[in-house]
Design a protein around this motif. Structure first.
Motif, mmCIF file in Angstrom:
data_model
loop_
_atom_site.group_PDB
_atom_site.id
_atom_site.type_symbol
_atom_site.label_atom_id
_atom_site.label_comp_id
_atom_site.label_asym_id
_atom_site.label_seq_id
_atom_site.Cartn_x
_atom_site.Cartn_y
_atom_site.Cartn_z
ATOM 1 N N SER A 134 9.606 3.125 6.454
ATOM 2 C CA SER A 134 9.962 3.366 8.053
ATOM 3 C C SER A 134 8.654 4.367 8.576
ATOM 4 C CB SER A 134 11.289 3.888 7.711
ATOM 5 O OG SER A 134 12.149 3.183 7.226
ATOM 6 N N ALA A 135 8.104 5.000 7.952
ATOM 7 C CA ALA A 135 6.991 5.790 8.649
ATOM 8 C C ALA A 135 5.649 5.120 8.616
ATOM 9 C CB ALA A 135 7.008 7.111 8.069
ATOM 10 N N HIS A 136 5.457 4.074 8.070
ATOM 11 C CA HIS A 136 4.125 3.530 7.920
ATOM 12 C C HIS A 136 3.645 2.639 8.948
ATOM 13 C CE1 HIS A 136 1.206 0.739 5.477
ATOM 14 N NE2 HIS A 136 0.638 1.577 6.269
ATOM 15 N N ASN A 137 2.690 2.719 9.478
ATOM 16 C CA ASN A 137 2.029 1.771 10.707
ATOM 17 C C ASN A 137 1.246 0.905 9.890
ATOM 18 O OD1 ASN A 137 0.804 1.319 13.148
ATOM 19 N ND2 ASN A 137 -0.885 2.389 13.170
ATOM 20 N N ALA A 138 1.972 -0.328 9.291
ATOM 21 C CA ALA A 138 1.331 -1.402 8.688
ATOM 22 C C ALA A 138 0.654 -2.258 9.475
ATOM 23 C CB ALA A 138 2.420 -1.907 7.871
ATOM 24 N N GLU A 139 -0.364 -3.034 9.119
ATOM 25 C CA GLU A 139 -0.997 -4.200 9.857
ATOM 26 C C GLU A 139 -0.012 -5.138 10.551
ATOM 27 O OE1 GLU A 139 -5.399 -5.003 8.521
ATOM 28 O OE2 GLU A 139 -3.907 -5.557 7.152
ATOM 29 N N ILE A 140 0.008 -5.472 11.792
ATOM 30 C CA ILE A 140 0.922 -6.557 12.494
ATOM 31 C C ILE A 140 0.581 -7.832 11.718
ATOM 32 C CG2 ILE A 140 1.655 -7.408 14.471
ATOM 33 C CD1 ILE A 140 1.038 -4.843 15.683
ATOM 34 N N ILE A 141 -0.599 -8.121 11.751
ATOM 35 C CA ILE A 141 -1.176 -9.376 11.107
ATOM 36 C C ILE A 141 -2.138 -8.822 9.873
ATOM 37 C CG2 ILE A 141 -2.537 -11.533 11.608
ATOM 38 C CD1 ILE A 141 -1.837 -11.081 14.352
ATOM 39 N N ALA A 142 -1.565 -9.235 8.684
ATOM 40 C CA ALA A 142 -2.313 -8.949 7.592
ATOM 41 C C ALA A 142 -3.944 -9.348 7.579
ATOM 42 C CB ALA A 142 -1.884 -9.501 6.147
ATOM 43 N N GLY A 143 -4.667 -8.554 7.180
ATOM 44 C CA GLY A 143 -6.130 -8.809 6.971
ATOM 45 C C GLY A 143 -6.977 -8.601 8.401
ATOM 46 N N GLY B 211 -6.792 -5.803 10.590
ATOM 47 C CA GLY B 211 -7.016 -4.428 11.104
ATOM 48 C C GLY B 211 -6.082 -4.110 12.153
ATOM 49 N N MET B 212 -5.281 -5.214 12.785
ATOM 50 C CA MET B 212 -4.385 -4.910 13.887
ATOM 51 C C MET B 212 -3.238 -4.222 13.523
ATOM 52 S SD MET B 212 -4.020 -5.543 17.163
ATOM 53 C CE MET B 212 -5.153 -6.909 17.760
ATOM 54 N N HIS B 213 -3.220 -2.935 13.880
ATOM 55 C CA HIS B 213 -1.872 -2.336 13.910
ATOM 56 C C HIS B 213 -1.206 -1.703 15.391
ATOM 57 C CE1 HIS B 213 -4.090 1.480 14.149
ATOM 58 N NE2 HIS B 213 -4.838 1.118 13.262
ATOM 59 N N TRP B 214 -0.150 -0.929 15.403
ATOM 60 C CA TRP B 214 0.313 -0.711 16.435
ATOM 61 C C TRP B 214 -0.705 0.292 17.317
ATOM 62 C CZ3 TRP B 214 3.577 -3.542 18.722
ATOM 63 C CH2 TRP B 214 4.675 -4.222 17.699
ATOM 64 N N GLY B 215 -1.302 1.055 16.550
ATOM 65 C CA GLY B 215 -2.411 1.932 17.371
ATOM 66 C C GLY B 215 -3.247 0.883 18.237
ATOM 67 N N ILE B 216 -3.741 -0.076 17.676
ATOM 68 C CA ILE B 216 -4.509 -1.073 18.334
ATOM 69 C C ILE B 216 -4.017 -1.460 19.505
ATOM 70 C CG2 ILE B 216 -6.183 -2.846 18.216
ATOM 71 C CD1 ILE B 216 -6.639 -0.480 16.141
ATOM 72 N N VAL B 217 -2.669 -1.887 19.522
ATOM 73 C CA VAL B 217 -1.865 -2.405 20.499
ATOM 74 C C VAL B 217 -1.918 -1.596 21.721
ATOM 75 C CG1 VAL B 217 0.253 -3.381 21.056
ATOM 76 C CG2 VAL B 217 -0.552 -3.958 18.947
ATOM 77 N N ALA B 218 -1.556 -0.099 21.244
ATOM 78 C CA ALA B 218 -1.400 0.804 22.222
ATOM 79 C C ALA B 218 -2.729 0.963 22.790
ATOM 80 C CB ALA B 218 -1.228 2.126 21.462
#
Length: 360
Positions: free
Chosen positions: A190-199, A201-208
């Motif tokens: 619930s607290a993990h900022n995991a990759e949105i698309i595996a492999g 490197g795209m996670h919610w920080g990149i989207v932000a």
């Protein structure tokens, strides 16, 4: 005789060319530095700039461009708004740290509960933490006229001590066998900022970061507040006569830059880094200053500059491993980029004149 002659108006051509020329000169100077250290300069430059994109293990390193570039872009966008208005927040590193502490603290407070609401709460806490830390120099400036450069910079060292205290105390992992550092948030879904698309490197920080680029572009080019920011930086007297409120502008610019730095810290601690530790901060807040100026304080330019700086991070790590280059040499190499950029910026406002020295 060599003299500098002020241009009637800044050169648009040099304004665009300066970052590219600075990169080329940095490669040349960096090559000389690496040669002085006994390394093959061509091989070192190729390792830093070519291997992460097209080398044998590029499939692994390419996603890291987003991972490393995301926080740099997010922080630099916030800093650029203040820099454009002549408001100098140099303490983004501290705001990055405090945002990470606040966001991680919220996530760890709910451990081991699983809920979809935990991560959004962490995001809010990270932004508020960075914003609150940036409000210290902002309010001191508007109330007492203190220098925001010195105050924000000194607060970085306070934040680093707070980080150490949290790693050894309040946020320390009770099951960590006495080692400093919090629980690993990557093990807490619930607290993990995991990759949105595996492999990728795209996670919610990149989207932000991408959203921040778009919003900053719209703000600066389509909104009256953005016009006031640009006007204040380019013509402070005209801004005062135009009714721009400097107090509100300082609070807004410092607050936005602090919030974005705090978000960068939260996304990093809940994602790639995974935990609060004594050595959590790696200098993203300071490197983002280089990114902001390399990108000419323009949102799209910052996006490209952030990816370029991420490339030097990744390439530098490869060079340290394969060529045994010291980490300090890579840091000097990155610093050269800002140095040459600032030096070459003179050509935007001045032209060089050659002539014979007059005889008295």
């Amino acid at each position: 005789m060599i003299a500098l002659e002020k241009r009637p108006q800044p050169s648009q051509a040099w304004s665009l060319l300066t970052p590219l020329v600075a990169v080329v000169i940095t490669m040349i100077a960096g090559g000389l530095l690496f040669s002085a250290l006994g390394k093959n300069p061509i091989e070192a430059i190729r390792t830093i700039f070519y291997d992460p994109l097209f080398g044998e293990f590029a499939f692994y390193y390419r996603p890291q461009l987003l991972v490393k570039g995301g926080p740099l872009i997010l922080i630099a966008i916030g800093l650029s708004l203040g820099f454009r208005a002549g408001i100098w927040n140099i303490g983004a590193e501290g705001q990055y740290i405090v945002g990470a502490i606040c966001g991680a603290g919220v996530g760890l407070a709910f451990y081991p509960t699983e809920s979809a609401f935990i991560f959004p709460l962490m995001v809010m806490a990270g932004a508020l933490g960075g914003w609150a830390w940036s409000m210290i120099p902002a309010l001191l400036k508007v109330k007492f006229g203190t220098n925001e450069i010195l105050v924000s910079l000194m607060l970085v060292y306070v934040a680093e001590q707070l980080l150490a205290s949290m790693s050894l105390g309040l946020l320390k992992n009770p099951q960590g066998f006495g080692f400093p550092g919090s629980r690993n948030l990557q093990d807490y879904a619930s607290a993990h900022n995991a990759e949105i698309i595996a492999g990728t490197g795209m996670h919610w920080g990149i989207v932000a970061a991408f959203i921040a680029v778009i919003m900053a572009y719209v703000l600066l080019n389509k909104h009256i507040l953005g016009f006031n920011i640009r006007l204040t930086g380019e013509a402070p007297r005209a801004a005062r006569f135009g009714g721009v409120n400097p107090t509100r502008l300082v609070v807004f610019c410092m607050g936005v830059s602090g919030a974005l730095a705090g978000l960068a810290g939260l996304f990093e601690v809940s994602g790639p880094s995974g935990q609060i530790s004594i050595d959590f901060n790696v200098g993203y807040g300071f490197t983002a200053i280089i990114v902001a100026f390399l990108g000419r304080l323009h949102p799209v330019g910052i996006l490209l500059a952030g990816l370029l700086m991420a490339l030097t991070y990744i390439g530098g790590e490869i060079a340290q491993g394969t060529l045994s280059l010291p980490a300090a040499a890579i840091q000097v190499f990155q610093g050269m980029l800002l140095f040459f950029l600032l030096v070459l910026d003179l050509l935007t406002n001045y032209r060089i004149r050659f002539g014979k020295k007059g005889i008295a």
